[in-house]
Scaffold this active site. Structure first.
Site, PDB file in Angstrom:
ATOM      1  N   ASP A   1       0.593  -1.153   0.150  1.00 19.97           N
ATOM      2  CA  ASP A   1       0.259  -0.328   0.277  1.00 19.97           C
ATOM      3  C   ASP A   1       0.618   0.972  -0.027  1.00 19.97           C
ATOM      4  OD1 ASP A   1      -2.129   1.358   0.145  1.00 19.97           O
ATOM      5  OD2 ASP A   1      -1.989   1.510   2.610  1.00 19.97           O
TER       6      ASP A   1
ATOM      7  N   LYS B   1     -15.729   5.618  -2.455  1.00 19.01           N
ATOM      8  CA  LYS B   1     -14.524   6.795  -2.410  1.00 19.01           C
ATOM      9  C   LYS B   1     -14.894   8.534  -2.477  1.00 19.01           C
ATOM     10  CE  LYS B   1     -11.894   3.873  -4.935  1.00 19.01           C
ATOM     11  NZ  LYS B   1     -10.771   3.447  -3.969  1.00 19.01           N
TER      12      LYS B   1
ATOM     13  N   ASP C   1      -1.456  -0.815   6.076  1.00 18.57           N
ATOM     14  CA  ASP C   1      -1.879  -0.624   7.237  1.00 18.57           C
ATOM     15  C   ASP C   1      -3.423  -0.329   7.524  1.00 18.57           C
ATOM     16  OD1 ASP C   1      -1.686   1.869   5.824  1.00 18.57           O
ATOM     17  OD2 ASP C   1      -1.343   2.505   6.946  1.00 18.57           O
TER      18      ASP C   1
ATOM     19  N   ASP D   1      -7.236  -3.046   3.363  1.00 13.51           N
ATOM     20  CA  ASP D   1      -6.201  -4.092   2.993  1.00 13.51           C
ATOM     21  C   ASP D   1      -5.923  -5.231   3.385  1.00 13.51           C
ATOM     22  OD1 ASP D   1      -4.349  -1.601   1.389  1.00 13.51           O
ATOM     23  OD2 ASP D   1      -3.711  -0.686   4.028  1.00 13.51           O
TER      24      ASP D   1
END
Length: 1135
Positions: free
Chosen positions: A406, A517, A743, A747
């Site tokens: 990431d 989003k 993190d 993920d």
């Protein structure tokens, strides 16, 4: 890459992916009846009754104003109710663990051999009485070996459990009116808790305020979709597990130590939104605490490393059994002439010679020491059952071929700072910078459009503060980095931040999530057409799609192609500097439609979702972490493909990737700009880098995935959690050992699916840490390099230890063969073989655990031990294609009809008789296994032969000095076949006349044999001392500090020497071991000479292998920037 692909090429490319298409998400079912039996009733109570029962006070309308319990009251309740921990689950008892250690193949062979000796004792007690010692020692060795392994397992489990205490679970709780973070174990009934996306629910909570709160209960109830939780002021009468106001069903504690309990954590993870709840149950009184069946026991899953060692053990055991049987047949027909009892003892000695009894203990200790070293490097291996999962982690760390990482918080510092704003077709700078273009203006709140941008940043936010009684700039902001950066910026331009928030009360909101989003808020903010205003912020392309106008000089103008061109230019300017870009828009809601009584709802889309006015773009800079650039360069030089998988814009992701060694070459887009050729005319094989947009992932075909993974530099941008998971699966289907670093909650699916999931400790969410195998305690991505290097070194040390341990098999077995074939007197007794295997060998083999790397960067310049390349992928796909074509399918549904177990067995039996089977078995592979042909060749044919020749040379020299030539030895031993048979080398033997006519009495024969057997034992020990350093010689000659720098090697050698002197030169022990104090130390010079010869051969071997090693080294990568990662100024990408 071919310019055009044939149908056969595409068919082959699709092979290996078909199982991914067939996979369907299925929730785990079970335990539903038990869910009804739990004693939880608080969800049925109204808020007022709940406050009375728990003796606490909370504010459902403004939960942040809840006072919570006082510190003294919480302490009193903690003393009364106990900590919020679960009672430890049922574990294997110590006796059962010891039994498992005892029942390994090597120990079973030793026990059977010992029992055979006692059976012979029962057949003929007088003649077989000496075997009493051998039988007892064999069985004792098996139990002692199991005890050593058991002790190491217990010790390693204690070490690894203590490591988990480094990351105690915590939660946000209101105490004395302030929001603070406390250990989850300190929660008590009545505590007010805040949970947010990415958290684990710390106890059973009744939700009294929530914003789009969704909980994952899949492993508990089987529901595959996250379940929404919201407040029910009057309570609900449903079952606890179905209650919409009850969250939790989880508590912390001992569960962290066992992976079976960790699965329970996954059942109640906050995957979206946030909520406030009051604790109603803690510890064993929670729902999980009441469902004993769900606590489970330890699973018996075997790690890949354990499986590889297991295959080696079975191979050695099979060889040992075969040789023992063959030698039994040869012995009973030659040397022993029908004497079954003596032949069995001889066969036992062959069995013992082949079996490396101390190997399990060595492996356990090596992994335990490795765990300590990795923790010292801030790399924590978690979810451990003994050392099995550590073995898996080390296996994957040393085999890693692809690392998907990431960006935010992993590669970058997660410290967002607003840099630029774009509104009304003008660019503004939030702070003075020499890198902005000449047309960039300084930010001013009085400039048209800036007030709206600040309002959206301040009011469309879900951050919380640790304290509200401090000035704004002294508060700690509890929120993600982007929100924190926006609030810090907005707070500087709003004098009374708290008052401004209260002034504009919220009517409705939809928090940001990885799917949408964007985040939406509707609040009371008056304008000329009404009192409600909608603010939206998020990914620019998503926000722009909802807009029909844009704001310029305080006016709303229709969006035109010219505006879109200017928008693209501004977006490119911000993203190409590696900044995160956020779009802002507003909608002034007219009172005619949206009056104060209007009920908004997101479930049926009953909220304004179109016709917004685009206000502008905000860019935030998040610089790379220190050491990231060098870390990625080091990983790439180690043959590991590193790719970025992020939710950011492709331009932002590419700009950051170019700063940190992740992209060095051209993409189609950059090559198109350089050459002026259209992107469509640029072929795939012309570029070595690729940036893939998440919107394209769902439509990619198998051959396209192959093209992507064939690139050396890969970036996936605008990805969702599902996309990240799909990327991991596709890479694994090609044979990659995939590592994932991350993190965030988005993920976690990929972290869990990856072979090696690596989470951040400080910035990482609870969900990501739960899903990972390893945690970087310092959040330093560079620690990943340390983990990989440590994993590779563990593999090398294990290999050295095994190589060293089995080198003594040849000098133990070949002399036994000469004993029955030539024949000659027995060079080495079974008891002395055991002293070798479990005496000095065990000490020295354990010392390899502390070996350092042979060269500074040697291991980290070698390709992974199971590299993925065109040949390996083609081989994998051809096998997959064959499987696909042989599958039977239902003619109506086209579903695969799986073969019966009997059919499967028949197929496996037939397989060795097919050509394809042997083609697959004999197919060349570049994979390096723990025990490969090179290791076996060295141990058995190279070092083993040198040791054997040295031992036999010393054996014959000692006998010669005692009056026996080799011919005399053969004649004396052959006398057993005379009629009547004559037995020499016993105290009652007749005098022997040697070739020189000298008479040798019986006691001298016994002493000569004792000296000869002693020197064979010492020869093996001495040459093995040199072998300690010879096995390390791969990149360099077996000299120098890196080879001899492990002082534990010398400690092991000294311990072995003391044992050898004690066994050979102590008269009382001669009854058992047969040593002789008359053996002159001058004879030691013979094996010393052969030890030097072994070092010479190791040096020659280094020269012979140097070319092959150089070829397997990863070639230098042009353009790598290996200088330190400093804080990078905002600079436009050259591309």
């Amino acid at each position: 890459m071919k310019r055009e692909m044939t149908k056969e090429d595409k068919e082959l490319a699709e092979a290996g992916y078909e199982h991914l298409a067939q996979e369907k998400a299925q929730g785990q079912k079970g335990g539903d009846a038990k869910l009804d039996d739990v004693d939880i009733h608080e969800h049925q109570l109204a808020f007022k009754d709940l406050e009375d029962e728990l003796d606490t006070v909370f504010d459902p309308k403004d939960p942040g104003l809840s006072t919570g319990l006082s510190a003294d009251e919480a302490k009193a309740r903690l003393t009364r109710d106990g900590p919020n921990v679960l009672t430890p689950p049922k574990k294997k008892s110590a006796l059962r663990k010891y039994w498992d250690c005892l029942m390994t193949m090597f120990n079973i062979l030793l026990i059977i051999a010992g029992i055979l000796e006692y059976i012979l004792l029962g057949v003929d007690f007088k003649d077989n009485f000496p075997n009493t010692y051998l039988g007892g020692i064999l069985i004792g060795v098996a139990f002692l070996n199991a005890l050593i392994e058991f002790y190491q397992l217990q010790k390693s489990e204690a070490i690894l459990a203590s490591f988990l205490a480094m990351i105690p679970p915590s939660c946000r709780v209101v105490r004395d009116g302030a929001l603070t973070t406390v250990p989850a174990a300190d929660l008590v009934k009545g505590d007010i808790v805040l949970v947010r996306s990415g958290d684990k629910t710390p106890a059973d909570l009744i939700v009294f305020a929530a914003t789009d709160l969704k909980i994952d209960n899949s492993s508990l109830t089987g529901e595959s979709e996250p379940q929404e939780r919201f407040a029910r002021p009057d309570g609900t009468k449903t079952r606890p597990v179905e209650a919409e106001n009850l969250a939790g069903i989880l508590c912390y504690g001992y569960a962290l130590v066992r992976s079976s309990i960790l699965q329970l954590f996954n059942s109640t993870l906050v995957v979206n939104g946030e909520g406030w709840g009051v604790v109603v149950r803690t510890g064993d009184h929670t729902m999980i605490g009441q469902i004993a069946a769900l606590t489970g026991t330890e699973s018996g899953k075997q790690s890949p490393l354990a499986a590889e060692i297991g295959r080696f053990v079975m191979m050695v055991s099979a060889i040992a059994i075969v040789f023992a049987v063959v030698f039994f047949v040869v012995g009973i027909t030659t040397a022993y002439k029908g004497k079954g009892e003596q032949t069995v003892t001889f066969a036992v000695s062959i069995l013992v010679a082949f079996v490396p009894e101390g190997l399990p203990s060595v492996v356990t200790l090596l992994l335990s020491i490795a765990a300590k070293r990795m923790a010292a490097q801030n790399v924590l291996v978690k979810d451990l059952q003994g050392v099995e999962t550590l073995g898996a982690s080390c296996h994957y760390a040393c085999s890693l071929t692809l690392l998907a990482t990431d960006k935010t918080g992993t590669l970058t510092r997660n410290q967002m700072t607003v840099t630029n704003l774009w509104s009304g077709l003008r660019m503004f700078s939030a702070f003075q910078s020499n890198n902005d273009s000449e047309t960039t203006e300084a930010f001013s709140l009085d400039t048209p459009g800036m007030r709206e941008m600040v309002d959206i940043a301040a009011l469309n936010s879900n951050v919380k503060f640790d304290r509200t009684d401090l000035p704004f700039d002294q508060r700690k902001i509890l929120g993600d980095a982007t929100e924190t950066g926006l609030i810090r910026f907005a707070g500087r331009h709003i004098p009374d931040y708290d008052g401004y928030q209260r002034q504009h009360a919220r009517a409705f909101d939809i928090p940001f999530n990885s799917s949408n989003k964007w985040a939406l808020v509707i609040l009371e903010k008056r304008h000329k057409d009404g009192i409600l205003t909608a603010y939206i912020k998020g990914a620019p392309e998503r926000v722009l799609a909802k807009c029909s106008t844009y704001l310029k000089d305080g006016k709303e103008l229709p969006i035109t192609d010219e505006f879109k061109a200017r928008y693209d230019e501004a977006y490119d300017y911000m993203a190409s500097r590696g900044h995160r870009v956020i779009a802002c828009a507003q909608k002034l809601l007219p009172s005619q439609v949206y009056d104060p009584s209007f009920e908004f709802s997101k479930t049926d889309g009953h909220y304004p979702s179109t016709e917004y006015c685009f206000c502008g773009l905000i860019s935030l800079e998040d610089p790379p972490k220190h050491g990231v650039r060098e870390a990625i360069g080091t990983l790439r030089l180690a043959g590991i493909k590193v790719m970025m998988v992020t939710g950011d814009h492709p331009k932002t992701a590419e700009a950051i990737a170019r700063k940190i060694n992740l992209i060095l070459g051209e993409t189609k887009e950059t090559l198109s700009k350089k050459t002026g050729r259209p992107i469509e005319e640029i072929y795939d094989d012309e570029v070595d880098a690729v940036v893939i947009h998440g919107d394209d992932i769902d439509s990619l075909q198998g051959w396209q995935w192959d093209q992507i993974f064939a690139k050396n530099e890969i970036v996936f941008a605008r990805t969702s959690p599902q996309h990240k998971l799909e990327i991991v699966k596709r890479a694994q289907a090609l044979g990659h050992i995939v590592g994932v670093t991350g993190d965030g909650v988005n993920d976690s699916p990929a972290l869990k699916k990856a072979d090696l999931g690596i989470a951040m400790n400080i910035s990482g969410s609870d969900v990501s840490k739960e899903a990972a195998n390893m945690i970087l305690l310092d959040d330093n991505f560079a620690s990943t390099v340390k983990g990989v290097a440590e994993g590779r070194q563990i593999f090398v040390n294990l290999k050295r230890s095994i190589q060293y341990t089995i080198s003594h098999s040849t000098p133990e077995v070949i002399p036994q063969l000469l004993y029955v074939v030539v024949p000659i007197p027995l060079p080495l007794s079974a008891i002395l073989i055991l002293v070798i295997d479990l005496g000095f060998e065990l000490f020295v083999a354990l010392s390899f655990a502390w070996d350092k790397p042979e060269t500074k960067d040697g291991l980290m310049r070698m390709a992974p031990r199971k590299p993925v390349n065109d040949r390996s992928i083609t081989s994998l796909k051809k096998r997959a294609l064959r499987r696909t074509k042989t599958l039977r399918r239902d003619p109506e549904t086209d579903e695969i009809i799986h073969p019966s177990r009997l059919s499967h067995i028949i197929t496996r039996v037939k397989a060795p008789f097919t050509r394809q089977f042997w083609e697959d078995v004999l197919e060349q592979s570049e994979d390096e296994t723990l025990v490969d042909s090179k290791l076996l060749s060295y141990a058995y044919l190279e070092a083993g032969m040198i040791e054997m020749i040295g031992a036999l040379t010393a054996y014959f020299v000692v006998f010669y000095k005692n009056g026996f030539t080799p011919g005399d030895l053969r004649r004396a031993q052959s006398a057993l076949n005379n009629t009547p048979p004559i037995t020499y080398f016993t105290s009652s033997s007749p005098d022997f006349v040697n070739s020189r006519g000298e008479l040798i009495a019986g006691w001298k024969q016994v002493d000569a044999l004792a000296q000869a057997q002693s020197i064979v034992y010492l020869s093996i020990f001495i040459v093995q001392c040199f072998n300690v350093f010879a096995v390390k010689a791969k990149f360099r000659f077996p000299f120098g500090r890196s080879i001899v720098g492990n002082y534990y090697n010398f400690a092991g050698i000294i311990a072995g020497a003391c044992l050898g002197m004690f066994v050979i030169y102590t008269p009382p022990l001669h009854v058992v071991f047969g040593g002789s104090f008359r053996l002159s130390p001058l004879y030691w010079l013979i094996p010393v000479a052969f030890g030097v010869l072994l070092l010479v051969w190791a040096s020659v071997r280094v020269l012979l292998m140097r070319k092959g090693i150089e070829q397997s080294r990863v070639k230098d990568i042009k353009g790598l920037m290996m200088f330190p990662t400093m804080r990078t100024l905002s600079m436009r990408s050259k591309h």
